[in-house]
Enzyme design. Structure first.
Site, PDB file in Angstrom:
ATOM      1  N   MET A   1      -7.533 -16.516  11.301  1.00  0.00           N
ATOM      2  CA  MET A   1      -6.646 -17.666  11.089  1.00  0.00           C
ATOM      3  C   MET A   1      -6.555 -17.991   9.603  1.00  0.00           C
ATOM      4  SD  MET A   1      -7.985 -20.144  14.126  1.00  0.00           S
ATOM      5  CE  MET A   1      -7.095 -21.573  13.556  1.00  0.00           C
TER       6      MET A   1
ATOM      7  N   GLN B   1      -4.272 -15.542   7.901  1.00  0.00           N
ATOM      8  CA  GLN B   1      -2.870 -15.807   8.218  1.00  0.00           C
ATOM      9  C   GLN B   1      -2.372 -17.039   7.448  1.00  0.00           C
ATOM     10  OE1 GLN B   1      -0.481 -14.316   9.827  1.00  0.00           O
ATOM     11  NE2 GLN B   1       1.001 -15.996   9.832  1.00  0.00           N
ATOM     12  N   GLU B   2      -3.227 -18.033   7.347  1.00  0.00           N
ATOM     13  CA  GLU B   2      -2.812 -19.286   6.721  1.00  0.00           C
ATOM     14  C   GLU B   2      -2.702 -19.201   5.210  1.00  0.00           C
ATOM     15  OE1 GLU B   2      -2.538 -22.264   9.955  1.00  0.00           O
ATOM     16  OE2 GLU B   2      -1.639 -21.837   8.061  1.00  0.00           O
ATOM     17  N   SER B   3      -3.689 -18.570   4.572  1.00  0.00           N
ATOM     18  CA  SER B   3      -3.722 -18.669   3.107  1.00  0.00           C
ATOM     19  C   SER B   3      -4.088 -17.362   2.407  1.00  0.00           C
ATOM     20  CB  SER B   3      -4.767 -19.710   2.706  1.00  0.00           C
ATOM     21  OG  SER B   3      -6.066 -19.194   2.982  1.00  0.00           O
TER      22      SER B   3
END
Ligand code: GLU
Length: 489
Positions: free
Chosen positions: A313, A316-318
């Site tokens: 996650m 994917q986010e940063s």
């Protein structure tokens, strides 16, 4: 302002002349109708009508968002009133509402200040320039001039500046034919071209920029004319009070950089959003992950989560960057909003450890709140989807699945419904309206891919393996590594 003052002084003359009658009826100068601005301030509410579209206004997991929404929200704050947004069914409906008695007082929807609209609205100063563009499907032959529009199946939005443009063009080219649709939004028009259902459409450059990443086959043929200006629309008539106030606000927003910052936030990164190469991932796995691996493990353990899911996650986010900032103002390695961070007890979103802990608590909470009927491993994919799009829109997609005779508890079925939340035909029937459901599907798919890869490349501890095996049925350690990822390592 001048027109308003004139209007008032004429009223005064009339009132003096008819003073006797007024005295009889108990009326006085104080009964002069308040201006729109006065009404807005007295009511404490600015009612704005807009379009439910990615370039204007929509709901995401963090609540209301969109370029127009943010701009008009600042205007409401400036006036010291609450903002109340309503969405129109189509552009005609938007102008009708604006002209209705007791309707919204302002239209903020990427509206081109066109000649045909002058009778239907008092436009503010422009805050954006856009260019009308002819859109075609890659491989279908690029149109490059008006002659290439003839004989083509063209669909545009009913009541749009483009319908107005084509109507004017038809006077010169009587053979030109096109359809106007009041049931579609720009996202639908682009999808129809992308899928080859129609030959061409016309959309404004800002709308295309915002959406192109989702429609890989659409291309710009040519610009149909020069740049046009976009402004807010107030009801037509003598009362310019709100328009004047809006102009003052927009002029200041231009001068102090607010407008530029908003444009950058919404339009600055549209072309790279969500795209990450396998090579880059592999490189980051070596260079970045070791710095945060421990934080992921520490955050995951007490919550009975698999740390590699959190790491996936975070990527994917940063891309595992603790100082990342997105167009919607979310920040940090797990890209938390201010509200979520606060709710999760995160003081500094840019602190990687805190951000990871906040993200972990948040996904664990979402997972816990999902309906009982959602079982693992799907429960995890639903939780990721809710993390991205919000529980409300996910519920809409589950309802669509049920209505289609599919299983609302199966990720595979609901996944098919999520992209529909971006199509007017479907989202107009849902409770929470437009949402970038297609993006959510990518979000979940990407995380699952990173998760798979991480599962393979990390040496799992026994405890972690148990959690993974019990809850998620992850591929085991013997799974063949994805070649494209392992090659650069
Ligand atoms: N900007 C267009 C208009 O004012 C509508 C949205 C679009 O097609 O780009 O009519």
């Amino acid at each position: 302002m001048l027109a308003q003052t004139l209007f008032r002084s004429r009223c005064c003359q009339w009132l003096t002349a008819t003073g006797f009658l007024l005295l009889l009826s108990g009326c006085g100068v104080d009964d002069v109708q308040p201006t729109t601005l006065e009404r807005v301030k007295a009511d404490g509410v600015l009612r704005v009508v807009t379009r439910n579209s990615p370039a204007t206004y929509f709901q995401d997991r963090n609540g209301e968002t969109g370029f127009e929404y943010e701009l008009v929200k600042r205007f409401a704050e400036d006036l010291g009133v609450e903002l109340k947004i309503e969405t129109a069914d189509n552009l005609d409906d938007l102008f009708n509402r604006l002209n209705a008695k007791d309707g919204p007082v302002l239209g903020a929807a990427g509206l081109v200040i066109s000649p045909g609209r002058q009778a239907r609205a008092n436009f503010s100063h422009a805050y954006m320039d856009v260019t009308p563009q002819v859109i075609y499907r890659h491989g279908a032959g690029r149109p490059s001039s008006v002659d290439d529009l003839l004989g083509k199946h063209i669909v545009v939005l009913k009541g749009s500046s483009h319908a107005e443009q084509l109507a004017a063009l038809k006077l010169q080219y009587p053979q030109l034919s096109y359809e106007e649709s009041d049931a579609e939004e720009v996202v639908d028009l682009l999808r129809m071209v992308d899928e080859g259902q129609v030959d061409l459409t016309l959309v404004d450059s800002n709308e295309l920029a915002m959406n192109q990443v989702y429609f890989p086959n659409v291309r710009v043929g040519f610009d149909l004319g020069d740049a046009t200006r976009v402004g807010w629309a107030a009801a037509p008539g003598e009362d310019h009070s709100l328009q004047d106030e809006a102009n003052a606000f927009l002029d200041t927003a231009k001068e102090n950089g607010t407008l530029q910052r908003l444009k950058e936030r919404y339009y600055g990164h549209v072309d790279v959003l969500g795209y990450v190469g396998a090579y880059t991932f592999a490189k980051h796995l070596q260079e970045r992950l070791p710095r945060y691996e421990q934080h992921f493990q520490q955050a995951a353990k007490p919550l009975q989560l698999d740390w590699r899911l959190l790491a996936a996650m975070g990527y994917q986010e940063s891309l595992w960057q603790p100082d990342a900032t997105s167009k919607t103002g979310v920040r940090g390695l797990m890209m938390l909003t201010q509200n979520t961070a606060q709710a999760m007890g995160v003081v500094n979103r840019l602190d990687a450890k805190q951000s990871i802990r906040g993200g972990a608590k948040y996904i664990a909470q979402i997972k816990q709140e999902l309906p009982e009927s959602l079982l693992e491993p799907d429960r995890t994919w639903f939780a990721l989807a809710a993390y991205n799009i919000g529980g409300a829109h996910l519920e809409d997609a589950r309802k669509l699945a049920k209505a289609e005779g599919l299983n609302p508890d199966k990720w595979l079925d609901v996944k098919k419904m999520l992209p529909r939340l971006a199509q007017k035909k479907w989202f107009s029937k849902t409770r929470y309206g437009y949402a970038r459901g297609g993006e959510t599907v990518h979000f979940v798919q990407n995380i699952r891919r990173y998760y798979d890869i991480l599962t393979w490349v990390t040496q799992p501890q026994l405890e972690d393996r148990q959690i993974a095996d019990n809850n998620l049925h992850l591929p085991g350690i013997n799974k063949t590594p994805p070649a494209e990822v392992l090659a650069p390592l």
